[in-house]
Write a protein that holds these residues in place. Structure first.
Motif, PDB file in Angstrom:
ATOM      1  N   ALA A 189       0.832  -1.205   0.000  1.00 22.59           N
ATOM      2  CA  ALA A 189       0.000   0.000   0.000  1.00 22.59           C
ATOM      3  C   ALA A 189       0.865   1.253   0.000  1.00 22.59           C
ATOM      4  O   ALA A 189       0.565   2.235  -0.700  1.00 22.59           O
ATOM      5  N   ALA A 190       1.951   1.222   0.764  1.00 20.67           N
ATOM      6  CA  ALA A 190       2.850   2.374   0.810  1.00 20.67           C
ATOM      7  C   ALA A 190       3.505   2.620  -0.546  1.00 20.67           C
ATOM      8  O   ALA A 190       3.700   3.770  -0.959  1.00 20.67           O
ATOM      9  N   LYS A 191       3.850   1.547  -1.236  1.00 24.01           N
ATOM     10  CA  LYS A 191       4.448   1.698  -2.565  1.00 24.01           C
ATOM     11  C   LYS A 191       3.474   2.373  -3.522  1.00 24.01           C
ATOM     12  O   LYS A 191       3.859   3.241  -4.307  1.00 24.01           O
ATOM     13  N   LEU A 192       2.212   1.960  -3.477  1.00 23.27           N
ATOM     14  CA  LEU A 192       1.218   2.563  -4.357  1.00 23.27           C
ATOM     15  C   LEU A 192       1.002   4.036  -4.014  1.00 23.27           C
ATOM     16  O   LEU A 192       0.960   4.889  -4.912  1.00 23.27           O
ATOM     17  N   VAL A 193       0.877   4.335  -2.728  1.00 22.16           N
ATOM     18  CA  VAL A 193       0.641   5.720  -2.325  1.00 22.16           C
ATOM     19  C   VAL A 193       1.857   6.592  -2.648  1.00 22.16           C
ATOM     20  O   VAL A 193       1.715   7.737  -3.101  1.00 22.16           O
ATOM     21  N   ALA A 194       3.062   6.057  -2.450  1.00 22.70           N
ATOM     22  CA  ALA A 194       4.273   6.826  -2.734  1.00 22.70           C
ATOM     23  C   ALA A 194       4.401   7.149  -4.215  1.00 22.70           C
ATOM     24  O   ALA A 194       5.031   8.149  -4.590  1.00 22.70           O
ATOM     25  N   GLN A 195       3.811   6.308  -5.073  1.00 19.57           N
ATOM     26  CA  GLN A 195       3.891   6.556  -6.508  1.00 19.57           C
ATOM     27  C   GLN A 195       2.988   7.704  -6.953  1.00 19.57           C
ATOM     28  O   GLN A 195       3.199   8.274  -8.036  1.00 19.57           O
ATOM     29  N   LEU A 196       1.994   8.045  -6.163  1.00 20.57           N
ATOM     30  CA  LEU A 196       1.075   9.108  -6.558  1.00 20.57           C
ATOM     31  C   LEU A 196       1.788  10.455  -6.744  1.00 20.57           C
ATOM     32  O   LEU A 196       1.640  11.078  -7.804  1.00 20.57           O
ATOM     33  N   PRO A 197       2.563  10.933  -5.765  1.00 23.83           N
ATOM     34  CA  PRO A 197       3.270  12.203  -6.003  1.00 23.83           C
ATOM     35  C   PRO A 197       4.344  12.084  -7.071  1.00 23.83           C
ATOM     36  O   PRO A 197       4.619  13.061  -7.785  1.00 23.83           O
ATOM     37  N   ILE A 198       4.954  10.908  -7.200  1.00 27.87           N
ATOM     38  CA  ILE A 198       5.965  10.725  -8.241  1.00 27.87           C
ATOM     39  C   ILE A 198       5.309  10.794  -9.618  1.00 27.87           C
ATOM     40  O   ILE A 198       5.803  11.472 -10.533  1.00 27.87           O
ATOM     41  N   GLY A 199       4.177  10.102  -9.768  1.00 24.04           N
ATOM     42  CA  GLY A 199       3.455  10.179 -11.032  1.00 24.04           C
ATOM     43  C   GLY A 199       2.957  11.585 -11.320  1.00 24.04           C
ATOM     44  O   GLY A 199       2.990  12.046 -12.469  1.00 24.04           O
ATOM     45  N   ALA A 200       2.499  12.287 -10.270  1.00 23.49           N
ATOM     46  CA  ALA A 200       2.060  13.673 -10.456  1.00 23.49           C
ATOM     47  C   ALA A 200       3.222  14.555 -10.912  1.00 23.49           C
ATOM     48  O   ALA A 200       3.051  15.437 -11.760  1.00 23.49           O
ATOM     49  N   GLY A 201       4.410  14.304 -10.339  1.00 26.84           N
ATOM     50  CA  GLY A 201       5.598  15.049 -10.773  1.00 26.84           C
ATOM     51  C   GLY A 201       5.909  14.804 -12.235  1.00 26.84           C
ATOM     52  O   GLY A 201       6.265  15.730 -12.983  1.00 26.84           O
ATOM     53  N   PHE A 202       5.770  13.545 -12.669  1.00 27.06           N
ATOM     54  CA  PHE A 202       5.947  13.231 -14.081  1.00 27.06           C
ATOM     55  C   PHE A 202       4.900  13.963 -14.920  1.00 27.06           C
ATOM     56  O   PHE A 202       5.182  14.402 -16.042  1.00 27.06           O
ATOM     57  N   GLY A 203       3.685  14.085 -14.379  1.00 24.52           N
ATOM     58  CA  GLY A 203       2.652  14.814 -15.099  1.00 24.52           C
ATOM     59  C   GLY A 203       3.004  16.273 -15.280  1.00 24.52           C
ATOM     60  O   GLY A 203       2.793  16.849 -16.355  1.00 24.52           O
ATOM     61  N   VAL A 204       3.544  16.898 -14.238  1.00 24.82           N
ATOM     62  CA  VAL A 204       3.958  18.301 -14.335  1.00 24.82           C
ATOM     63  C   VAL A 204       5.033  18.461 -15.411  1.00 24.82           C
ATOM     64  O   VAL A 204       4.977  19.370 -16.250  1.00 24.82           O
TER      65      VAL A 204
ATOM     66  N   MET B 112      -1.766  10.985 -14.483  1.00 22.28           N
ATOM     67  CA  MET B 112      -0.398  10.473 -14.430  1.00 22.28           C
ATOM     68  C   MET B 112      -0.088   9.886 -13.057  1.00 22.28           C
ATOM     69  O   MET B 112       0.625   8.880 -12.944  1.00 22.28           O
ATOM     70  N   ALA B 113      -0.626  10.494 -11.999  1.00 16.63           N
ATOM     71  CA  ALA B 113      -0.430   9.955 -10.652  1.00 16.63           C
ATOM     72  C   ALA B 113      -1.054   8.566 -10.538  1.00 16.63           C
ATOM     73  O   ALA B 113      -0.447   7.629  -9.994  1.00 16.63           O
ATOM     74  N   LEU B 114      -2.262   8.419 -11.074  1.00 18.61           N
ATOM     75  CA  LEU B 114      -2.936   7.119 -11.024  1.00 18.61           C
ATOM     76  C   LEU B 114      -2.218   6.089 -11.889  1.00 18.61           C
ATOM     77  O   LEU B 114      -2.143   4.905 -11.523  1.00 18.61           O
ATOM     78  N   TRP B 115      -1.660   6.506 -13.011  1.00 18.19           N
ATOM     79  CA  TRP B 115      -0.916   5.574 -13.867  1.00 18.19           C
ATOM     80  C   TRP B 115       0.322   5.049 -13.150  1.00 18.19           C
ATOM     81  O   TRP B 115       0.679   3.870 -13.298  1.00 18.19           O
TER      82      TRP B 115
END
Length: 277
Positions: free
Chosen positions: A115-130, A169-172
């Motif tokens: 669960a932590a891995k999935l949640v941690a990917q949200l801001p990383i994916g959002a950063g990729f989106g930016v 992108m965060a969800l991806w």
């Protein structure tokens, strides 16, 4: 270990490696080139229809007011694969380098780790989106403005689309992490991502567009749901009635979230339970 520490640990595992910024640089260059090139092509054909006709080029079959969001949406319609890959690498890298054993020793609750891995990917994916939108909006708006077309940067709808694209992108990225838990072999997972996103789903979406029955099913495909969430996609040019058959933006977001949850549940029940030492 507290959940905050677990989340911080998972976030640092990605951001302290070179892979994330290498992928980000490649994604930025690729999307800026694509959006800038197509923005210039569309801008030239719309602003100079006679000259374009002389070269055998026709204007895209869309209204001028929709052109800017279409160009900017390349950030998600093409760039989402990078978010998925960074999520996949975050999980499969631990299997490949056998660091997951130490992770489970520090945090024995394996479900909490996943669960932590999935949640941690949200801001990383959002950063990729930016970063993705910096490339498409920057290059695309410059090319549209160069041909006298409105880049629509003063429109709230444009920035709402960008915001939804960052969410997509965060969800991806979370979907990528969930997929990595199902397919822990790094090479196999990346091959699956590339094959599905570049070949399988585009063909399925095209095939689904030929009848009302299949269209009602095809709109739930992950790429179609992502396009619905963002609200714009170049794919609508190649899909007859694609916009009319799409989900609402919030429904597209729920589909992506559901895919991440289902994949994570499968991973938690299979490879996540196995001996990793």
């Amino acid at each position: 270990m507290s959940i905050v520490r677990v989340l911080a640990s998972e976030f640092l595992k990605v951001t302290t490696t070179r892979m994330w910024w290498l992928l980000a640089i490649i994604m930025f260059a690729y999307l800026a080139f694509t959006a800038g090139g197509l923005g210039a092509l569309f801008g030239f054909t719309i602003a100079n229809p006679e000259a374009a006709a002389a070269t055998g080029t026709e204007a895209p079959p869309i209204g001028g007011a929709q052109l800017a969001p279409l160009v900017y949406s390349f950030a998600t319609s093409l760039g989402y694969v990078f978010a998925v890959i960074i999520g996949v690498l975050a999980v499969t890298g631990e299997f490949r380098h056998r660091t997951l054993t130490a992770t489970f020793l520090a945090t024995p609750q394996r479900t909490s780790v996943l669960a932590a891995k999935l949640v941690a990917q949200l801001p990383i994916g959002a950063g990729f989106g930016v970063i993705a939108f910096l490339g498409t909006v920057g290059a695309g708006a410059a090319m549209l403005a160069a041909f006298g077309l409105d880049p629509m940067l003063d429109q709230s709808d444009t920035w709402a689309m960008v915001g939804r694209g960052i969410l997509a992108m965060a969800l991806w990225a979370a979907i990528g992490a969930a997929l990595g838990s199902v397919v822990p072999n790094q090479v196999a997972a990346i091959v699956i991502v590339l094959a599905f996103t570049q070949f399988v789903e585009p063909l399925l979406r095209l095939a689904a567009s030929f009848s009302d029955v299949t269209s009602s099913i095809g709109k739930f495909l992950p790429g179609a749901a992502s396009d619905a969430l963002v609200g714009a996609s170049f794919y609508s040019l190649a899909t007859p009635g694609g916009a009319a058959q799409s989900l609402d933006w919030w429904q597209g977001g729920l589909v992506l979230f559901g895919i991440a949850v289902v994949l994570a549940a499968i991973g938690a029940a299979t490879s996540w339970r196995r001996d990793v030492s």
